[in-house]
Design an enzyme around this catalytic site. Structure first.
Site, PDB file in Angstrom:
ATOM      1  N   TYR A 144       0.834  -1.200   0.000  1.00 53.20           N
ATOM      2  CA  TYR A 144       0.000   0.000   0.000  1.00 53.20           C
ATOM      3  C   TYR A 144       0.876   1.261   0.000  1.00 53.20           C
ATOM      4  CZ  TYR A 144      -3.222   3.594   1.609  1.00 53.20           C
ATOM      5  OH  TYR A 144      -3.946   4.753   1.722  1.00 53.20           O
TER       6      TYR A 144
ATOM      7  N   ASP B 106     -10.483   9.402   4.669  1.00 54.02           N
ATOM      8  CA  ASP B 106      -9.166  10.019   4.583  1.00 54.02           C
ATOM      9  C   ASP B 106      -9.299  11.485   4.208  1.00 54.02           C
ATOM     10  OD1 ASP B 106      -6.536  10.770   4.117  1.00 54.02           O
ATOM     11  OD2 ASP B 106      -6.059   9.035   2.861  1.00 54.02           O
TER      12      ASP B 106
END
Length: 126
Positions: A15, A39
């Site tokens: 990631y 986020d």
């Protein structure tokens, strides 16, 4: 049961690497169907594959580097800090968020919450 610690750590490292240098398609492929992304925390939770892809598309084409700083894994959850450095023109932007993720039995991400705000970003001349 759950995913192994090693498999979760591998997903986290992948990631971080892909956020910096991969495509949004590659990043989204790390997520399980039905996953959520918040986020940063406090913003709208993205809960469809399309909205998650749209979010990560903002990273495509940027000149970035990232490195994993700290990871803590407990069961099928992890919290980790990483540093993301983006070069834009004659400036660099550095952000070191703390992400909290949950994982399915195949170590695919089922939820991601990123803790950071604008005050956490530093800007420097190259």
């Amino acid at each position: 049961m759950g995913a192994s610690r090693e498999a979760i750590l591998e997903t986290i490292q992948r990631y971080v690497d892909l956020v910096a240098t991969g495509s949004s398609t590659d990043v989204v492929a790390l997520y399980a169907d039905g996953a959520t992304v918040e986020d940063p925390v406090g913003t709208e939770v993205r809960s469809t594959r399309e909205s998650i892809a749209e979010f990560y598309a903002g990273l495509d084409g940027l000149e970035q580097e990232a490195r994993l700083l700290h990871v803590r894994i407990a069961g099928n959850e992890a919290a980790f800090a990483f540093e993301l450095v983006t070069k834009a023109g004659d400036q660099t932007y550095t952000l070191a968020p703390i992400d909290v993720m949950t994982f399915d039995d195949d170590a695919r991400i089922t939820s991601m919450r990123a803790f950071w705000s604008g005050e956490d970003m530093s800007v420097a001349a190259v």
